[in-house]
Structures are given as C-alpha cells and as structure tokens.
Design a protein around this motif. Sequence first.
Motif, PDB file in Angstrom:
ATOM      1  N   THR A   1       0.853  -1.195   0.000  1.00 31.20           N
ATOM      2  CA  THR A   1       0.000   0.000   0.000  1.00 31.20           C
ATOM      3  C   THR A   1       0.878   1.231   0.000  1.00 31.20           C
ATOM      4  OG1 THR A   1      -0.123   0.274   2.408  1.00 31.20           O
ATOM      5  CG2 THR A   1      -1.695  -1.268   1.397  1.00 31.20           C
ATOM      6  N   ASP A   2       0.250   2.382  -0.132  1.00 34.84           N
ATOM      7  CA  ASP A   2       1.015   3.635  -0.105  1.00 34.84           C
ATOM      8  C   ASP A   2       1.751   3.807   1.219  1.00 34.84           C
ATOM      9  OD1 ASP A   2       0.352   4.662  -2.657  1.00 34.84           O
ATOM     10  OD2 ASP A   2      -1.635   5.196  -1.935  1.00 34.84           O
ATOM     11  N   LEU A   3       1.151   3.339   2.296  1.00 35.40           N
ATOM     12  CA  LEU A   3       1.777   3.495   3.615  1.00 35.40           C
ATOM     13  C   LEU A   3       3.096   2.738   3.702  1.00 35.40           C
ATOM     14  CD1 LEU A   3      -1.367   3.152   5.918  1.00 35.40           C
ATOM     15  CD2 LEU A   3      -0.119   5.241   5.360  1.00 35.40           C
ATOM     16  N   ASP A   4       3.206   1.633   2.969  1.00 37.28           N
ATOM     17  CA  ASP A   4       4.432   0.833   3.021  1.00 37.28           C
ATOM     18  C   ASP A   4       5.602   1.525   2.323  1.00 37.28           C
ATOM     19  OD1 ASP A   4       2.997  -1.212   4.309  1.00 37.28           O
ATOM     20  OD2 ASP A   4       2.291  -1.962   2.364  1.00 37.28           O
TER      21      ASP A   4
ATOM     22  N   LEU B   1      -1.679   3.465  12.115  1.00 40.11           N
ATOM     23  CA  LEU B   1      -1.288   3.203  10.735  1.00 40.11           C
ATOM     24  C   LEU B   1      -1.789   1.834  10.271  1.00 40.11           C
ATOM     25  CD1 LEU B   1       2.369   4.595  10.579  1.00 40.11           C
ATOM     26  CD2 LEU B   1       0.392   5.419   9.302  1.00 40.11           C
ATOM     27  N   GLN B   2      -1.727   0.840  11.165  1.00 35.82           N
ATOM     28  CA  GLN B   2      -2.218  -0.488  10.815  1.00 35.82           C
ATOM     29  C   GLN B   2      -3.720  -0.470  10.553  1.00 35.82           C
ATOM     30  OE1 GLN B   2      -0.900  -2.844  14.141  1.00 35.82           O
ATOM     31  NE2 GLN B   2       1.160  -3.182  13.278  1.00 35.82           N
TER      32      GLN B   2
ATOM     33  N   ARG C   1      -4.191   1.133   7.255  1.00 34.67           N
ATOM     34  CA  ARG C   1      -3.797   0.204   6.182  1.00 34.67           C
ATOM     35  C   ARG C   1      -4.885  -0.833   5.936  1.00 34.67           C
ATOM     36  NH1 ARG C   1      -1.233  -4.414   4.505  1.00 34.67           N
ATOM     37  NH2 ARG C   1       0.563  -4.118   3.098  1.00 34.67           N
ATOM     38  N   ARG C   2      -5.455  -1.400   7.013  1.00 36.71           N
ATOM     39  CA  ARG C   2      -6.518  -2.396   6.856  1.00 36.71           C
ATOM     40  C   ARG C   2      -7.717  -1.823   6.130  1.00 36.71           C
ATOM     41  NH1 ARG C   2      -5.110  -3.837  12.206  1.00 36.71           N
ATOM     42  NH2 ARG C   2      -6.862  -2.616  13.007  1.00 36.71           N
TER      43      ARG C   2
ATOM     44  N   VAL D   1      -6.792  -1.518   2.411  1.00 36.52           N
ATOM     45  CA  VAL D   1      -6.749  -2.824   1.752  1.00 36.52           C
ATOM     46  C   VAL D   1      -8.163  -3.336   1.507  1.00 36.52           C
ATOM     47  CG1 VAL D   1      -6.116  -5.245   2.058  1.00 36.52           C
ATOM     48  CG2 VAL D   1      -4.468  -3.453   2.624  1.00 36.52           C
TER      49      VAL D   1
END
Length: 506
Positions: free
Chosen positions: A327-330, A344-345, A348-349, A352
């Motif tokens: 994802t963009d966060l990664d 952040l997790q 992210r979830r 996704v």
Amino acid sequence: MAGGSLSGRNQSGEWVTCSKCALRPSYTPAFGATGSFRSAGPIPEDAPKVIKDLGPHNITETEAREHLTTKDAGLAGAEESLQRRLSENQKLREVSIRTRGKDLLVQEAEKATVTKMPVRPSEASSNTKQPDADEGRRVRSYTSADLKSREVRLSSQSTPLEKALYYQSAGQWDPEALRRLRREPPESGCRVSVVTPTTSRRSKFHPQLWECFAAQSWRDKELVVLETHQGRARPSEFFHSLGCENVVYVSLEGDCSIGCKRNLGIFLASGQVIVNFDDDDIYGPGYISSMVQVLQRKNLVALTLSAWYDFDTRLNRCGFVDPEALTDLDLAATNVSAMAKTELQRLRRSGVEGAVYGYGFSYVHLREPALQHPYPDTKMCEDVNFMLQLRDAFGPRVGLHRDVEGVCLHVMHGGNTADSMLHRAVSAQEMAKLNVCKLASVATLAKKVQKELERPGRFFVHASTAEAMQQFQANVEQDVRFTVRCLAKGMSLKDLHQETELEATW
C-alpha cells in the motif's frame, strides 16, 4: 336532449344523431372506451350501413328507428370490435407459438451439438467489424419506453431490487414490464449473465467488449448491456447491428447512475450467475470458467479478485496489483511510536479492504442474493458498497481470488475512475504467457511493453507520461510522510480530516 330524438345516453356513453338523416356524427363513451372497445368520436361503421340499406336519400325518423336503433348499433359495434380483437389475438398467438417453437428447436440443436471451442481471437476480431446475421436472429434491443407502463405499482411481495428500480427511475420503470423482457431461464445447467453498464461516449470500447464475451469458453452465456445516451448522442450502432440472440441491449435516454444500471442488468438477466464486465477491461477466454468454478467449488455467494494484472495504454507498461502486499503506507515506512503504528495499521486495513472489495470489474455473484441487496444509486463507489453489504449478510461466503493466471487485465487509459497501486512490474515475456494474451488485441499490447518500472508505485488516472507518474507518486509519498508525522505527534485519524489545521501545525 328532446323527447323522441334518436340522440341519447345510457350507462355506456352518449350519442348525437342528426334529426334529418338519422346518422350519428359522434359517440362519447362514459369511460373513454365501452365494453365494445369504441373510442370517442364519429362511428364510421354505422353510416355506411344505413346508406347501403336505405340509399343516400333523406331518411324519416320512423325509417331510421327501424334500421338504426341504439341497441342495434351497440350490438353491431360490439360484435365487429370483438371479432377484430379476436383476429388480432390469434395473430399474436401464432407469432408467439412460432417464436417459442423456433427457440425450442434451437435449444434441442444446441444440446445435440458437441461443445463449441472458444472463439479464436482472429475470428472475434473480425466479428466486431462485420457482425453476421447469426441465422437471422438479432439482439434483443429495448429502449426506455419498453421499461414503462401506464400504471406502476409496488406490492408487499416486491423485492428490494424491484423497489430500488422503482425509486431510482422516479417511479417510471414497471417491474412487471421488466419481467416480460427477460429471456427464458434455462431448464437445466448454469447460465451466466455478463452485465455491462456503458455510455454512448464509450462506444469505442464496444467491439472489444464483444470480443471478450464471444471468446469465453463458458457455453451457456448472455450479454446484458445497459447504455445511456444524452443530447445528440446516438445509441450504439455496433450492438444494434449485432446478430446474436443471447445479447440483451437496453438504450436509456438521459442520465442514469452506474448503480442503477447494474441493478437493471441484474433484473433483466436470465442466468443464475452474474459476471461483471467493464467495457474498457479485457477478459481472457478462461475468465468466466475459472471464476464460476471457484464460486461453485467453495459454495460462495459472491467472488472478486484480490490481486490482478494491470496495463497502462499510455505508458505501455504492465504491472501486478496486490493490495495485501503493498500500500502507499508501506512506501514511506519510518520509525514511529507504538500508538502511531496501531493507527497506521488500522488505516492500512481500511485501505486494503477498499481495494480488494472495491473494484467492480471483477465481481461474480449469484443473482438471487442481489435481488435482496441492490446496488446504491450512485456513480462512484457503488461497487464497494454492494460487495460489503453482501459480505455483511453472508460473511465467509463472499470470497476473494488471486488471479495468477492472468485471466483478466485491468486497463488504465486516462478515463478511469480510480488509480491502481502496483506491487511489482511485469515484463513483456511474463505478459505474453497470460491467459488474456490468447486474444489477438492483448498479444499486440504485450509486444509494446516498455521498460519495466524501476520501483513499485501507482498507475495514475491523470498522469499521461512517465514524468507525470513520478511527480504524482512523489506527492503521494509526501502525503503519507505527513500523515505519519501527525500520528507520531499524537493526533488521531479523525483529526486528519481537518487538513487546514494540520497544515498550519506543520
């Protein structure tokens, strides 16, 4: 009216008769049409009868009563009208019997015929230019007028989808009228209905859509196309001229949301399984078979791709989209506090989930559950809302499938509604081995694949050059780093919606 006059009225209507010639120039039914199906106005059948019997000379009132009483005229009119309607109904019935008989013969012939091989890419491509008559059968073509009736009503037995269509059409579409437009469902086996919403502005994609559908190896299939056109735009000439009975084409004048068109397509579909085709994406010959087999093997209600291949026609680059993996966060990972990492997790979830369930181009689902859970009447995000409500209703029976064989190719061309986040680049050699490359048009694209992307990133809708892509990607990563800093400073995701205050803080 004066006593003794041949003019008069009763429960059926009112009539006016000339006192000299005894002819009735007008007749007005009480409710617009009597039991003998007469319309208001002159009755031409009566005048010729009198002239023929008595001649064109002046007729006395006594003579007229003997030859043209109200009762006689009414009975004669009723008899002629009923005979007329009986003749019309007999003709319609004969046509219906012939049509059904022909359909039965065709079905028997198909059963006796060995399963056909998938349409070759070259043949499908040629058909898109010059569709044949297909033994005289033509597309089932309908317009907005065919969806309406004089009196539209909902009942307590109406399904949520019927109610949605009623309200989404502002009370114009009649479920009963729509039901009559459906093809007869198969007596046995599984029919797949491919549903595609489109517009007249996207007519350049229609030949490609037909090529993908015709090439599918699944035997019993139909294509349901819902097209809207406005102003001077004309309905699709391609589908109007296409000679194929298993195509249902609906041309709607005016504006209509994508969600509304998807609902209409589901209602008109005669298959047990609905497969979404977007007009601008490419589906290999094995797409329907592979997706439906997963649906049946796992006893699912709905299925969608969670990873797929993507191609950008502007850059001639191919990539693999895997939202779970990247994802963009990664791309902007950095050392953050435990609290910020938790936020952040969660972010992210959420991202996704929206990515794996939110691309309607790969939806496959049973028709029956969709009658209870229609699409929302929106032009954006109608797909993710539909799939998530199915997941809420059926839980694990809504599944995900990774496309590692390349049975589908999502295409970016600048007119899309969402970007695509690429997990990795795909070489020309890898692309040439995909199932979609069995289509001639995709095999040509594979030969044009340029240098692979140097690092993971997005295909952006509004970036038409490699330089613009890099700039857009840099902006995204800057926004991500900004978000991480905010979370590290103790702000919550809810605070991030207040952008002006955040920008002032930093």
